[in-house]
Design a protein around this motif. Structure first.
Motif, PDB file in Angstrom:
ATOM      1  N   ALA A   1      12.072   4.376   0.910  1.00 13.69           N
ATOM      2  CA  ALA A   1      11.007   3.778   0.100  1.00 13.69           C
ATOM      3  C   ALA A   1       9.898   3.235   0.994  1.00 13.69           C
ATOM      4  N   GLU A   2      10.139   3.202   2.310  1.00 10.97           N
ATOM      5  CA  GLU A   2       9.062   2.805   3.222  1.00 10.97           C
ATOM      6  C   GLU A   2       9.053   3.762   4.395  1.00 10.97           C
ATOM      7  N   PHE A   3       7.871   4.074   4.865  1.00  8.51           N
ATOM      8  CA  PHE A   3       7.765   4.962   6.022  1.00  8.51           C
ATOM      9  C   PHE A   3       6.420   4.699   6.691  1.00  8.51           C
ATOM     10  N   HIS A   4       6.128   5.442   7.732  1.00  4.14           N
ATOM     11  CA  HIS A   4       4.847   5.239   8.425  1.00  4.14           C
ATOM     12  C   HIS A   4       3.924   6.408   8.168  1.00  4.14           C
ATOM     13  N   GLN A   5       2.652   6.103   8.070  1.00  8.22           N
ATOM     14  CA  GLN A   5       1.677   7.178   7.980  1.00  8.22           C
ATOM     15  C   GLN A   5       0.718   7.108   9.153  1.00  8.22           C
ATOM     16  N   ILE A   6       0.292   8.261   9.547  1.00  5.30           N
ATOM     17  CA  ILE A   6      -0.746   8.371  10.575  1.00  5.30           C
ATOM     18  C   ILE A   6      -1.961   8.904   9.851  1.00  5.30           C
ATOM     19  N   GLU A   7      -3.092   8.331  10.113  1.00  2.00           N
ATOM     20  CA  GLU A   7      -4.275   8.816   9.409  1.00  2.00           C
ATOM     21  C   GLU A   7      -5.470   8.837  10.347  1.00  2.00           C
ATOM     22  N   GLY A   8      -6.259   9.870  10.245  1.00  2.00           N
ATOM     23  CA  GLY A   8      -7.463   9.955  11.058  1.00  2.00           C
ATOM     24  C   GLY A   8      -8.638  10.296  10.177  1.00  2.00           C
ATOM     25  N   LEU A   9      -9.825   9.749  10.543  1.00  5.24           N
ATOM     26  CA  LEU A   9     -11.014  10.177   9.814  1.00  5.24           C
ATOM     27  C   LEU A   9     -12.221  10.177  10.735  1.00  5.24           C
TER      28      LEU A   9
ATOM     29  N   GLU B   1     -26.517   9.425   1.911  1.00  2.00           N
ATOM     30  CA  GLU B   1     -26.123  10.606   1.144  1.00  2.00           C
ATOM     31  C   GLU B   1     -25.739  11.805   1.990  1.00  2.00           C
ATOM     32  N   ASP B   2     -26.298  11.874   3.211  1.00  3.38           N
ATOM     33  CA  ASP B   2     -26.013  13.064   4.020  1.00  3.38           C
ATOM     34  C   ASP B   2     -24.825  12.853   4.970  1.00  3.38           C
ATOM     35  N   VAL B   3     -24.055  11.801   4.756  1.00  3.52           N
ATOM     36  CA  VAL B   3     -22.878  11.566   5.619  1.00  3.52           C
ATOM     37  C   VAL B   3     -21.645  12.170   4.963  1.00  3.52           C
ATOM     38  N   GLN B   4     -20.880  12.918   5.732  1.00  9.16           N
ATOM     39  CA  GLN B   4     -19.593  13.424   5.235  1.00  9.16           C
ATOM     40  C   GLN B   4     -18.455  12.747   5.991  1.00  9.16           C
ATOM     41  N   VAL B   5     -17.316  12.692   5.341  1.00  2.57           N
ATOM     42  CA  VAL B   5     -16.134  12.126   6.001  1.00  2.57           C
ATOM     43  C   VAL B   5     -14.994  13.134   5.871  1.00  2.57           C
ATOM     44  N   ILE B   6     -14.470  13.577   7.014  1.00  2.00           N
ATOM     45  CA  ILE B   6     -13.291  14.443   6.984  1.00  2.00           C
ATOM     46  C   ILE B   6     -12.089  13.588   7.366  1.00  2.00           C
ATOM     47  N   ALA B   7     -10.960  13.826   6.721  1.00  2.00           N
ATOM     48  CA  ALA B   7      -9.821  12.931   6.933  1.00  2.00           C
ATOM     49  C   ALA B   7      -8.514  13.678   6.749  1.00  2.00           C
ATOM     50  N   TRP B   8      -7.492  13.158   7.408  1.00  2.00           N
ATOM     51  CA  TRP B   8      -6.161  13.749   7.216  1.00  2.00           C
ATOM     52  C   TRP B   8      -5.105  12.668   7.341  1.00  2.00           C
ATOM     53  N   GLY B   9      -3.971  12.905   6.721  1.00  2.00           N
ATOM     54  CA  GLY B   9      -2.904  11.918   6.776  1.00  2.00           C
ATOM     55  C   GLY B   9      -1.569  12.627   6.834  1.00  2.00           C
ATOM     56  N   LEU B  10      -0.631  12.017   7.521  1.00  2.00           N
ATOM     57  CA  LEU B  10       0.709  12.600   7.575  1.00  2.00           C
ATOM     58  C   LEU B  10       1.719  11.487   7.754  1.00  2.00           C
ATOM     59  N   SER B  11       2.970  11.808   7.409  1.00  2.00           N
ATOM     60  CA  SER B  11       3.981  10.789   7.649  1.00  2.00           C
ATOM     61  C   SER B  11       4.430  10.920   9.094  1.00  2.00           C
ATOM     62  N   LEU B  12       4.708   9.787   9.719  1.00  2.00           N
ATOM     63  CA  LEU B  12       5.168   9.805  11.102  1.00  2.00           C
ATOM     64  C   LEU B  12       6.587  10.373  11.175  1.00  2.00           C
ATOM     65  N   GLU B  13       7.391  10.036  10.181  1.00  2.00           N
ATOM     66  CA  GLU B  13       8.803  10.413  10.233  1.00  2.00           C
ATOM     67  C   GLU B  13       9.018  11.910  10.071  1.00  2.00           C
TER      68      GLU B  13
ATOM     69  N   ARG C   1       0.831  -1.212   0.000  1.00  2.00           N
ATOM     70  CA  ARG C   1       0.000   0.000   0.000  1.00  2.00           C
ATOM     71  C   ARG C   1       0.863   1.257   0.000  1.00  2.00           C
ATOM     72  N   THR C   2       0.400   2.270  -0.766  1.00  2.00           N
ATOM     73  CA  THR C   2       1.161   3.510  -0.891  1.00  2.00           C
ATOM     74  C   THR C   2       0.695   4.541   0.118  1.00  2.00           C
ATOM     75  N   HIS C   3      -0.449   4.304   0.719  1.00  2.00           N
ATOM     76  CA  HIS C   3      -0.923   5.202   1.781  1.00  2.00           C
ATOM     77  C   HIS C   3      -1.895   4.453   2.685  1.00  2.00           C
ATOM     78  N   THR C   4      -2.045   4.941   3.931  1.00  2.00           N
ATOM     79  CA  THR C   4      -2.964   4.271   4.847  1.00  2.00           C
ATOM     80  C   THR C   4      -4.415   4.540   4.460  1.00  2.00           C
ATOM     81  N   THR C   5      -4.609   5.416   3.486  1.00  2.00           N
ATOM     82  CA  THR C   5      -5.969   5.667   3.027  1.00  2.00           C
ATOM     83  C   THR C   5      -6.578   4.374   2.455  1.00  2.00           C
ATOM     84  N   ALA C   6      -5.719   3.433   2.025  1.00  2.00           N
ATOM     85  CA  ALA C   6      -6.224   2.130   1.589  1.00  2.00           C
ATOM     86  C   ALA C   6      -6.929   1.422   2.755  1.00  2.00           C
ATOM     87  N   VAL C   7      -6.376   1.571   3.947  1.00  2.00           N
ATOM     88  CA  VAL C   7      -6.981   0.956   5.146  1.00  2.00           C
ATOM     89  C   VAL C   7      -8.290   1.679   5.466  1.00  2.00           C
ATOM     90  N   SER C   8      -8.229   3.008   5.416  1.00  2.00           N
ATOM     91  CA  SER C   8      -9.434   3.800   5.713  1.00  2.00           C
ATOM     92  C   SER C   8     -10.565   3.408   4.770  1.00  2.00           C
TER      93      SER C   8
END
Ligand code: PHE
Length: 466
Positions: A337-345, A419-431, A296-303
Protein backbone atom coordinates in the motif's frame (compact mmCIF):
# COMPACT_ATOMS: atom_id res chain seq x y z
CA UNK A 1 -16.30 -5.92 14.98
CA UNK A 2 -15.90 -6.04 11.19
CA UNK A 3 -12.93 -8.39 11.53
CA UNK A 4 -14.84 -10.75 13.79
CA UNK A 5 -17.73 -10.71 11.35
CA UNK A 6 -15.52 -11.63 8.37
CA UNK A 7 -13.53 -14.35 10.13
CA UNK A 8 -16.62 -15.65 11.93
CA UNK A 9 -18.47 -16.01 8.65
CA UNK A 10 -15.59 -17.88 6.99
CA UNK A 11 -15.39 -20.22 9.97
CA UNK A 12 -18.88 -21.47 9.18
CA UNK A 13 -19.12 -20.87 5.44
CA UNK A 14 -17.04 -21.48 2.37
CA UNK A 15 -16.86 -17.85 1.25
CA UNK A 16 -18.17 -14.31 1.29
CA UNK A 17 -19.27 -13.98 -2.30
CA UNK A 18 -19.85 -10.25 -2.24
CA UNK A 19 -18.46 -7.85 0.35
CA UNK A 20 -21.17 -5.30 -0.46
CA UNK A 21 -24.07 -7.62 0.29
CA UNK A 22 -22.20 -8.96 3.33
CA UNK A 23 -21.74 -5.44 4.73
CA UNK A 24 -25.42 -4.76 4.24
CA UNK A 25 -26.47 -7.98 5.99
CA UNK A 26 -24.23 -7.25 8.94
CA UNK A 27 -25.14 -3.59 9.13
CA UNK A 28 -21.48 -2.57 8.96
CA UNK A 29 -20.22 0.07 6.53
CA UNK A 30 -18.71 -1.36 3.37
CA UNK A 31 -15.59 0.78 3.81
CA UNK A 32 -14.94 -0.82 7.15
CA UNK A 33 -15.39 -4.34 5.76
CA UNK A 34 -13.10 -3.52 2.83
CA UNK A 35 -10.35 -2.27 5.12
CA UNK A 36 -10.52 -5.42 7.20
CA UNK A 37 -10.46 -7.64 4.11
CA UNK A 38 -7.42 -5.80 2.77
CA UNK A 39 -5.57 -6.20 6.00
CA UNK A 40 -6.49 -9.91 6.43
CA UNK A 41 -5.52 -10.49 2.81
CA UNK A 42 -2.14 -8.88 3.44
CA UNK A 43 -1.44 -11.33 6.22
CA UNK A 44 -2.80 -14.16 4.05
CA UNK A 45 -5.54 -15.07 6.50
CA UNK A 46 -7.98 -14.67 3.66
CA UNK A 47 -7.82 -14.77 -0.10
CA UNK A 48 -9.59 -11.77 -1.59
CA UNK A 49 -10.60 -11.37 -5.24
CA UNK A 50 -11.66 -8.02 -6.70
CA UNK A 51 -15.19 -7.66 -7.93
CA UNK A 52 -16.40 -4.70 -9.87
CA UNK A 53 -19.94 -3.85 -10.76
CA UNK A 54 -21.14 -1.15 -13.04
CA UNK A 55 -24.28 0.54 -12.02
CA UNK A 56 -25.95 3.71 -13.13
CA UNK A 57 -25.91 6.95 -11.21
CA UNK A 58 -27.57 10.28 -11.91
CA UNK A 59 -25.70 13.19 -13.43
CA UNK A 60 -26.22 16.60 -11.96
CA UNK A 61 -28.91 17.28 -14.50
CA UNK A 62 -30.50 13.90 -13.72
CA UNK A 63 -30.54 14.74 -10.02
CA UNK A 64 -32.26 18.03 -10.73
CA UNK A 65 -35.03 16.32 -12.70
CA UNK A 66 -35.42 13.58 -10.10
CA UNK A 67 -36.12 16.34 -7.63
CA UNK A 68 -38.27 18.79 -9.59
CA UNK A 69 -39.57 16.75 -12.50
CA UNK A 70 -38.46 16.38 -16.11
CA UNK A 71 -38.38 19.56 -18.21
CA UNK A 72 -41.17 18.23 -20.47
CA UNK A 73 -43.45 17.71 -17.48
CA UNK A 74 -42.55 21.05 -15.94
CA UNK A 75 -43.32 22.66 -19.27
CA UNK A 76 -46.59 20.78 -19.69
CA UNK A 77 -47.76 21.75 -16.23
CA UNK A 78 -46.92 25.39 -16.91
CA UNK A 79 -49.40 25.48 -19.80
CA UNK A 80 -52.89 26.38 -18.57
CA UNK A 81 -55.87 24.49 -20.02
CA UNK A 82 -56.74 27.37 -22.33
CA UNK A 83 -53.17 27.55 -23.67
CA UNK A 84 -50.61 30.31 -23.39
CA UNK A 85 -48.47 32.51 -25.58
CA UNK A 86 -44.99 31.26 -26.25
CA UNK A 87 -43.49 34.38 -24.76
CA UNK A 88 -45.36 34.02 -21.54
CA UNK A 89 -44.56 30.38 -21.19
CA UNK A 90 -40.91 31.21 -21.70
CA UNK A 91 -41.11 33.73 -18.87
CA UNK A 92 -42.47 31.10 -16.50
CA UNK A 93 -39.55 28.70 -16.94
CA UNK A 94 -35.78 28.53 -16.84
CA UNK A 95 -34.36 28.89 -20.32
CA UNK A 96 -32.87 25.39 -20.41
CA UNK A 97 -36.06 23.83 -19.03
CA UNK A 98 -38.04 25.69 -21.67
CA UNK A 99 -35.77 24.59 -24.50
CA UNK A 100 -35.44 20.92 -23.52
CA UNK A 101 -39.04 20.78 -22.35
CA UNK A 102 -40.33 21.98 -25.75
CA UNK A 103 -38.23 19.48 -27.66
CA UNK A 104 -39.32 16.53 -25.55
CA UNK A 105 -42.96 17.51 -25.15
CA UNK A 106 -43.33 17.96 -28.90
CA UNK A 107 -41.64 14.61 -29.46
CA UNK A 108 -44.04 13.00 -27.00
CA UNK A 109 -46.97 14.72 -28.74
CA UNK A 110 -47.98 16.31 -25.48
CA UNK A 111 -48.24 19.86 -26.77
CA UNK A 112 -49.11 21.78 -29.89
CA UNK A 113 -46.71 24.54 -30.74
CA UNK A 114 -48.15 27.22 -33.03
CA UNK A 115 -46.30 30.32 -34.18
CA UNK A 116 -47.12 32.20 -31.03
CA UNK A 117 -49.55 29.99 -29.16
CA UNK A 118 -48.84 26.84 -27.17
CA UNK A 119 -51.55 24.45 -26.02
CA UNK A 120 -51.94 21.04 -24.43
CA UNK A 121 -52.71 18.13 -26.75
CA UNK A 122 -53.44 15.65 -23.97
CA UNK A 123 -55.16 16.06 -20.65
CA UNK A 124 -52.75 14.38 -18.42
CA UNK A 125 -49.11 13.24 -18.54
CA UNK A 126 -47.05 10.80 -16.50
CA UNK A 127 -43.54 11.90 -15.63
CA UNK A 128 -41.87 8.65 -16.64
CA UNK A 129 -38.46 10.18 -16.89
CA UNK A 130 -38.63 11.30 -13.31
CA UNK A 131 -39.92 7.91 -12.15
CA UNK A 132 -37.09 6.15 -13.94
CA UNK A 133 -34.51 8.53 -12.50
CA UNK A 134 -35.84 7.92 -9.02
CA UNK A 135 -35.70 4.15 -9.56
CA UNK A 136 -32.08 4.42 -10.62
CA UNK A 137 -31.33 6.62 -7.65
CA UNK A 138 -32.73 3.89 -5.38
CA UNK A 139 -30.65 1.20 -7.05
CA UNK A 140 -33.67 -0.45 -8.67
CA UNK A 141 -33.36 -2.21 -12.04
CA UNK A 142 -34.52 -0.39 -15.16
CA UNK A 143 -34.89 -1.94 -18.63
CA UNK A 144 -32.18 -1.51 -21.25
CA UNK A 145 -34.21 0.65 -23.60
CA UNK A 146 -34.98 3.20 -20.88
CA UNK A 147 -31.36 3.19 -19.75
CA UNK A 148 -30.34 3.93 -23.30
CA UNK A 149 -32.71 6.85 -23.61
CA UNK A 150 -31.58 8.37 -20.29
CA UNK A 151 -27.94 7.86 -21.25
CA UNK A 152 -28.49 9.67 -24.55
CA UNK A 153 -29.99 12.59 -22.65
CA UNK A 154 -26.94 12.54 -20.34
CA UNK A 155 -29.14 12.12 -17.28
CA UNK A 156 -27.31 9.04 -16.06
CA UNK A 157 -23.69 7.98 -16.02
CA UNK A 158 -21.98 4.65 -15.20
CA UNK A 159 -20.57 4.36 -11.67
CA UNK A 160 -18.12 1.66 -10.80
CA UNK A 161 -18.66 -0.18 -7.57
CA UNK A 162 -15.71 -2.10 -6.16
CA UNK A 163 -15.75 -4.86 -3.60
CA UNK A 164 -14.34 -8.29 -2.91
CA UNK A 165 -15.20 -11.93 -2.78
CA UNK A 166 -13.34 -13.65 0.05
CA UNK A 167 -12.25 -17.21 0.87
CA UNK A 168 -10.02 -18.65 3.59
CA UNK A 169 -6.35 -17.95 2.88
CA UNK A 170 -3.28 -20.18 3.51
CA UNK A 171 -2.78 -18.66 6.96
CA UNK A 172 -6.44 -18.63 7.89
CA UNK A 173 -7.29 -18.69 11.61
CA UNK A 174 -10.65 -17.94 13.22
CA UNK A 175 -8.96 -15.20 15.20
CA UNK A 176 -5.95 -13.08 14.33
CA UNK A 177 -3.01 -13.35 16.68
CA UNK A 178 -2.08 -9.94 17.95
CA UNK A 179 1.33 -8.98 16.62
CA UNK A 180 3.53 -6.38 18.28
CA UNK A 181 3.22 -3.34 16.08
CA UNK A 182 4.97 -0.75 18.22
CA UNK A 183 8.32 0.15 16.83
CA UNK A 184 10.46 -0.01 19.95
CA UNK A 185 14.17 -0.67 20.08
CA UNK A 186 13.55 -3.75 22.23
CA UNK A 187 11.10 -5.52 20.06
CA UNK A 188 13.05 -4.69 16.93
CA UNK A 189 16.13 -6.26 18.49
CA UNK A 190 14.14 -9.26 19.54
CA UNK A 191 13.04 -9.99 15.99
CA UNK A 192 15.00 -12.97 14.75
CA UNK A 193 15.88 -11.38 11.47
CA UNK A 194 18.02 -8.80 13.23
CA UNK A 195 20.26 -11.43 14.74
CA UNK A 196 23.77 -11.27 13.39
CA UNK A 197 23.20 -7.89 11.81
CA UNK A 198 25.87 -5.41 12.85
CA UNK A 199 24.34 -2.90 15.19
CA UNK A 200 25.34 0.10 13.08
CA UNK A 201 23.32 -1.25 10.18
CA UNK A 202 20.28 -1.66 12.34
CA UNK A 203 20.71 1.82 13.71
CA UNK A 204 21.08 3.33 10.30
CA UNK A 205 17.96 1.59 9.08
CA UNK A 206 15.85 2.49 12.09
CA UNK A 207 17.09 6.05 11.98
CA UNK A 208 16.29 6.46 8.31
CA UNK A 209 12.94 4.86 8.81
CA UNK A 210 11.95 7.20 11.59
CA UNK A 211 13.33 10.24 9.87
CA UNK A 212 11.45 9.41 6.75
CA UNK A 213 8.22 9.12 8.70
CA UNK A 214 8.73 12.45 10.41
CA UNK A 215 9.32 14.13 7.09
CA UNK A 216 6.31 12.44 5.61
CA UNK A 217 4.02 13.37 8.40
CA UNK A 218 5.18 16.96 8.18
CA UNK A 219 4.72 17.02 4.45
CA UNK A 220 1.38 15.28 4.54
CA UNK A 221 -0.01 17.60 7.17
CA UNK A 222 0.91 20.88 5.61
CA UNK A 223 0.69 20.04 1.98
CA UNK A 224 -1.18 17.23 0.51
CA UNK A 225 -4.74 17.84 0.07
CA UNK A 226 -6.77 16.56 -2.86
CA UNK A 227 -6.28 19.87 -4.60
CA UNK A 228 -2.57 19.32 -5.29
CA UNK A 229 -2.86 15.60 -5.78
CA UNK A 230 -5.87 15.65 -8.13
CA UNK A 231 -7.71 18.91 -8.90
CA UNK A 232 -4.72 20.92 -10.03
CA UNK A 233 -3.92 17.94 -12.28
CA UNK A 234 -7.26 18.30 -14.08
CA UNK A 235 -8.42 15.03 -12.53
CA UNK A 236 -12.20 15.29 -12.21
CA UNK A 237 -13.74 14.96 -8.76
CA UNK A 238 -15.72 11.83 -9.73
CA UNK A 239 -12.59 10.00 -10.95
CA UNK A 240 -12.48 6.48 -9.43
CA UNK A 241 -8.93 7.02 -8.11
CA UNK A 242 -10.42 9.61 -5.74
CA UNK A 243 -12.47 6.96 -4.03
CA UNK A 244 -11.53 6.02 -0.46
CA UNK A 245 -11.00 2.46 -1.71
CA UNK A 246 -8.02 3.67 -3.70
CA UNK A 247 -6.74 6.63 -1.72
CA UNK A 248 -5.97 7.02 1.98
CA UNK A 249 -7.74 10.10 3.29
CA UNK A 250 -6.62 11.62 6.58
CA UNK A 251 -9.00 11.69 9.51
CA UNK A 252 -7.11 14.28 11.50
CA UNK A 253 -6.67 16.98 10.28
CA UNK A 254 -9.12 16.04 7.59
CA UNK A 255 -8.96 19.20 5.52
CA UNK A 256 -6.66 21.96 4.33
CA UNK A 257 -8.14 25.34 3.75
CA UNK A 258 -5.09 27.38 2.84
CA UNK A 259 -4.72 27.36 -0.91
CA UNK A 260 -3.85 30.08 -3.44
CA UNK A 261 -7.39 31.34 -3.98
CA UNK A 262 -7.04 32.96 -7.40
CA UNK A 263 -5.43 29.79 -8.74
CA UNK A 264 -8.17 27.65 -7.11
CA UNK A 265 -10.77 29.76 -8.95
CA UNK A 266 -9.05 29.14 -12.29
CA UNK A 267 -8.85 25.39 -11.60
CA UNK A 268 -12.54 25.36 -10.70
CA UNK A 269 -13.33 27.20 -13.93
CA UNK A 270 -11.35 24.85 -16.12
CA UNK A 271 -13.04 21.78 -14.59
CA UNK A 272 -16.52 23.25 -14.85
CA UNK A 273 -16.53 25.02 -18.16
CA UNK A 274 -13.05 24.80 -19.66
CA UNK A 275 -11.18 27.74 -21.14
CA UNK A 276 -7.67 27.86 -22.64
CA UNK A 277 -9.11 26.06 -25.68
CA UNK A 278 -10.72 23.31 -23.58
CA UNK A 279 -14.37 22.38 -23.06
CA UNK A 280 -13.81 21.32 -19.45
CA UNK A 281 -15.80 18.51 -17.88
CA UNK A 282 -19.10 20.30 -17.34
CA UNK A 283 -19.80 19.36 -13.73
CA UNK A 284 -20.13 21.37 -10.56
CA UNK A 285 -16.67 21.51 -8.92
CA UNK A 286 -16.79 21.35 -5.12
CA UNK A 287 -14.25 23.07 -2.92
CA UNK A 288 -14.89 20.58 -0.06
CA UNK A 289 -13.59 17.73 -2.23
CA UNK A 290 -10.41 19.67 -3.00
CA UNK A 291 -9.82 20.44 0.68
CA UNK A 292 -9.68 16.78 1.76
CA UNK A 293 -6.27 15.78 3.10
CA UNK A 294 -4.71 12.58 1.87
CA UNK A 295 -1.49 10.63 1.67
CA UNK A 296 -0.26 11.50 -1.79
CA UNK A 297 -0.99 8.82 -4.39
CA UNK A 298 1.76 9.93 -6.75
CA UNK A 299 4.78 12.23 -6.75
CA UNK A 300 3.03 14.20 -9.46
CA UNK A 301 1.43 16.05 -6.51
CA UNK A 302 4.93 17.33 -5.68
CA UNK A 303 5.63 18.19 -9.31
CA UNK A 304 2.40 20.17 -9.46
CA UNK A 305 3.29 22.31 -6.49
CA UNK A 306 6.76 22.94 -7.89
CA UNK A 307 5.33 23.87 -11.27
CA UNK A 308 2.88 26.28 -9.69
CA UNK A 309 5.76 27.94 -7.83
CA UNK A 310 7.79 28.05 -11.04
CA UNK A 311 4.89 29.63 -12.91
CA UNK A 312 5.10 32.69 -10.66
CA UNK A 313 8.46 33.52 -12.25
CA UNK A 314 9.15 31.20 -15.14
CA UNK A 315 12.57 30.05 -16.27
CA UNK A 316 13.34 26.71 -18.02
CA UNK A 317 13.90 24.04 -15.35
CA UNK A 318 14.30 20.34 -14.68
CA UNK A 319 12.91 18.67 -11.58
CA UNK A 320 13.53 15.24 -10.15
CA UNK A 321 12.07 13.56 -7.10
CA UNK A 322 12.19 10.21 -5.29
CA UNK A 323 9.57 9.94 -2.60
CA UNK A 324 7.10 7.73 -0.89
CA UNK A 325 3.52 7.41 -2.15
CA UNK A 326 0.47 5.54 -0.87
CA UNK A 327 -2.38 3.67 -2.48
CA UNK A 328 -5.13 1.77 -0.76
CA UNK A 329 -4.42 -1.49 -2.57
CA UNK A 330 -4.79 -5.14 -1.72
CA UNK A 331 -1.34 -6.13 -0.48
CA UNK A 332 0.31 -9.16 -2.07
CA UNK A 333 3.74 -10.43 -3.14
CA UNK A 334 4.26 -7.65 -5.66
CA UNK A 335 2.12 -4.83 -4.25
CA UNK A 336 2.27 -2.83 -1.05
CA UNK A 337 0.00 0.00 0.00
CA UNK A 338 3.08 2.24 0.08
CA UNK A 339 5.97 2.44 -2.31
CA UNK A 340 8.39 4.94 -3.82
CA UNK A 341 8.04 6.84 -7.03
CA UNK A 342 10.69 8.48 -9.10
CA UNK A 343 9.55 11.37 -11.19
CA UNK A 344 11.25 13.69 -13.61
CA UNK A 345 10.03 16.71 -15.51
CA UNK A 346 11.46 19.22 -17.90
CA UNK A 347 9.84 22.59 -18.50
CA UNK A 348 10.86 24.63 -21.49
CA UNK A 349 9.70 26.22 -24.70
CA UNK A 350 9.43 24.09 -27.83
CA UNK A 351 9.45 20.64 -26.20
CA UNK A 352 7.84 17.78 -28.15
CA UNK A 353 7.02 14.12 -27.67
CA UNK A 354 10.30 13.38 -29.48
CA UNK A 355 12.19 15.06 -26.63
CA UNK A 356 10.30 12.98 -24.09
CA UNK A 357 11.12 9.73 -25.92
CA UNK A 358 14.79 10.76 -26.16
CA UNK A 359 15.02 11.62 -22.46
CA UNK A 360 13.34 8.34 -21.46
CA UNK A 361 15.69 6.29 -23.64
CA UNK A 362 18.66 8.01 -22.09
CA UNK A 363 17.32 7.72 -18.54
CA UNK A 364 16.44 4.02 -18.69
CA UNK A 365 19.54 2.98 -20.61
CA UNK A 366 21.59 4.28 -17.67
CA UNK A 367 19.65 1.85 -15.49
CA UNK A 368 20.52 -0.98 -17.85
CA UNK A 369 17.23 -0.97 -19.76
CA UNK A 370 17.91 0.03 -23.31
CA UNK A 371 15.19 -1.85 -25.18
CA UNK A 372 12.10 0.30 -24.73
CA UNK A 373 8.65 0.42 -26.28
CA UNK A 374 6.01 3.09 -25.82
CA UNK A 375 2.29 2.52 -25.80
CA UNK A 376 -0.36 5.25 -26.03
CA UNK A 377 -2.13 5.63 -22.68
CA UNK A 378 -4.48 7.94 -20.83
CA UNK A 379 -3.85 10.20 -17.83
CA UNK A 380 -6.22 13.05 -17.00
CA UNK A 381 -3.23 15.40 -16.81
CA UNK A 382 -1.15 14.46 -19.85
CA UNK A 383 -1.85 14.43 -23.58
CA UNK A 384 -0.33 12.59 -25.29
CA UNK A 385 0.47 9.97 -22.65
CA UNK A 386 2.69 6.92 -23.02
CA UNK A 387 3.24 3.81 -20.94
CA UNK A 388 6.85 2.71 -21.00
CA UNK A 389 7.72 -0.97 -21.50
CA UNK A 390 11.14 -2.57 -21.28
CA UNK A 391 12.15 -5.94 -22.65
CA UNK A 392 13.22 -8.21 -19.83
CA UNK A 393 15.70 -10.81 -21.07
CA UNK A 394 15.30 -13.06 -18.03
CA UNK A 395 11.52 -13.16 -18.21
CA UNK A 396 11.52 -13.11 -22.00
CA UNK A 397 8.77 -10.53 -22.20
CA UNK A 398 7.94 -6.84 -22.26
CA UNK A 399 7.16 -5.44 -18.83
CA UNK A 400 5.65 -2.08 -17.96
CA UNK A 401 8.15 0.11 -16.14
CA UNK A 402 6.65 3.57 -16.13
CA UNK A 403 4.22 6.17 -17.38
CA UNK A 404 4.81 9.51 -19.04
CA UNK A 405 3.40 12.33 -21.08
CA UNK A 406 3.15 16.02 -21.84
CA UNK A 407 1.17 17.96 -19.25
CA UNK A 408 -2.09 19.31 -20.62
CA UNK A 409 -2.73 23.02 -21.15
CA UNK A 410 -5.73 22.62 -18.79
CA UNK A 411 -3.19 21.93 -16.06
CA UNK A 412 -0.41 24.38 -17.03
CA UNK A 413 -2.26 27.49 -18.13
CA UNK A 414 -4.35 28.03 -14.96
CA UNK A 415 -1.03 28.01 -13.05
CA UNK A 416 0.01 31.04 -15.05
CA UNK A 417 2.78 29.40 -17.10
CA UNK A 418 3.45 31.15 -20.42
CA UNK A 419 1.40 29.70 -23.29
CA UNK A 420 4.39 28.52 -25.29
CA UNK A 421 5.91 26.47 -22.44
CA UNK A 422 5.61 22.69 -22.57
CA UNK A 423 6.31 20.25 -19.78
CA UNK A 424 7.40 16.68 -20.46
CA UNK A 425 7.27 14.31 -17.51
CA UNK A 426 7.59 10.70 -16.52
CA UNK A 427 7.06 8.66 -13.40
CA UNK A 428 7.89 5.16 -12.29
CA UNK A 429 7.87 3.11 -9.16
CA UNK A 430 11.28 2.59 -7.59
CA UNK A 431 10.43 -0.93 -6.47
CA UNK A 432 9.25 -2.33 -9.78
CA UNK A 433 12.40 -1.97 -11.92
CA UNK A 434 14.47 -2.95 -8.88
CA UNK A 435 12.51 -6.18 -8.55
CA UNK A 436 12.88 -6.84 -12.25
CA UNK A 437 16.61 -6.01 -12.33
CA UNK A 438 17.45 -8.13 -9.31
CA UNK A 439 14.97 -10.95 -9.88
CA UNK A 440 13.23 -10.30 -6.56
CA UNK A 441 9.77 -11.80 -6.56
CA UNK A 442 8.48 -10.71 -3.16
CA UNK A 443 8.29 -7.00 -2.50
CA UNK A 444 8.73 -7.55 1.22
CA UNK A 445 12.32 -8.64 0.53
CA UNK A 446 12.91 -5.09 -0.61
CA UNK A 447 10.76 -2.88 1.54
CA UNK A 448 9.38 -2.99 5.05
CA UNK A 449 10.45 -4.55 8.31
CA UNK A 450 11.23 -7.94 6.76
CA UNK A 451 13.62 -6.45 4.23
CA UNK A 452 16.32 -8.90 3.18
CA UNK A 453 19.36 -7.36 4.84
CA UNK A 454 21.62 -9.87 3.11
CA UNK A 455 20.59 -8.33 -0.16
CA UNK A 456 21.37 -4.86 1.08
CA UNK A 457 24.73 -5.91 2.48
CA UNK A 458 25.68 -7.58 -0.77
CA UNK A 459 24.78 -4.55 -2.76
CA UNK A 460 23.77 -1.45 -0.84
CA UNK A 461 22.90 0.42 -4.02
CA UNK A 462 20.30 -2.10 -5.03
CA UNK A 463 17.78 -0.42 -2.73
CA UNK A 464 18.07 2.58 -4.99
CA UNK A 465 17.57 0.48 -8.07
CA UNK A 466 21.06 1.34 -9.34
N1 PHE B 1 1.61 10.02 -11.95
C1 PHE B 1 1.77 8.93 -12.86
C2 PHE B 1 1.58 7.60 -12.08
O1 PHE B 1 1.44 7.63 -10.88
C3 PHE B 1 3.09 8.95 -13.55
C4 PHE B 1 3.27 10.10 -14.46
C5 PHE B 1 4.05 11.17 -14.11
C6 PHE B 1 2.64 10.12 -15.69
C7 PHE B 1 4.23 12.25 -14.94
C8 PHE B 1 2.81 11.17 -16.56
C9 PHE B 1 3.59 12.24 -16.17
O2 PHE B 1 1.57 6.55 -12.65
Amino acid sequence: MAEEAVLGHLEKNEEISDSGKFAEEKGISHDEIVNVIKSLNGFRLVDAQDIKRERWGLTKEGEMYAESGSPETQLFLAIPLEGITREELQKKLDSSIFKIGCQQAIKNKWIEMGKSHVSRKVQHVDDRVRDLLMQIQNGEAVNAEDVDALKKRKLITPLIWKGYSVKKGPKYAPKRKKVATDLTRENLLRESEWEGVPFYLFRMYAFLYIKMWLLLIYDGFVGFCSFWNFDALFQPQQHPARDSHDTFFLKEPSTTKILPEDYVERVKGVHESGGYGSRGYGYEWKREEANKNLLRTHTTAVSTRMLYALAQDFAPKKYYSIDRVFRNEAVDRTHLAEFHQIEGLICDRGLTLGHLIGVLEDFFSRLGMSKLKFKPAYNPYTEPSMEIFSYHEGLGKWVEIGNSGMFRPEMLLPMGLPEDVQVIAWGLSLERPTMILYGIDNIRDLFGHKVDLGLIKRNPLCRLGL
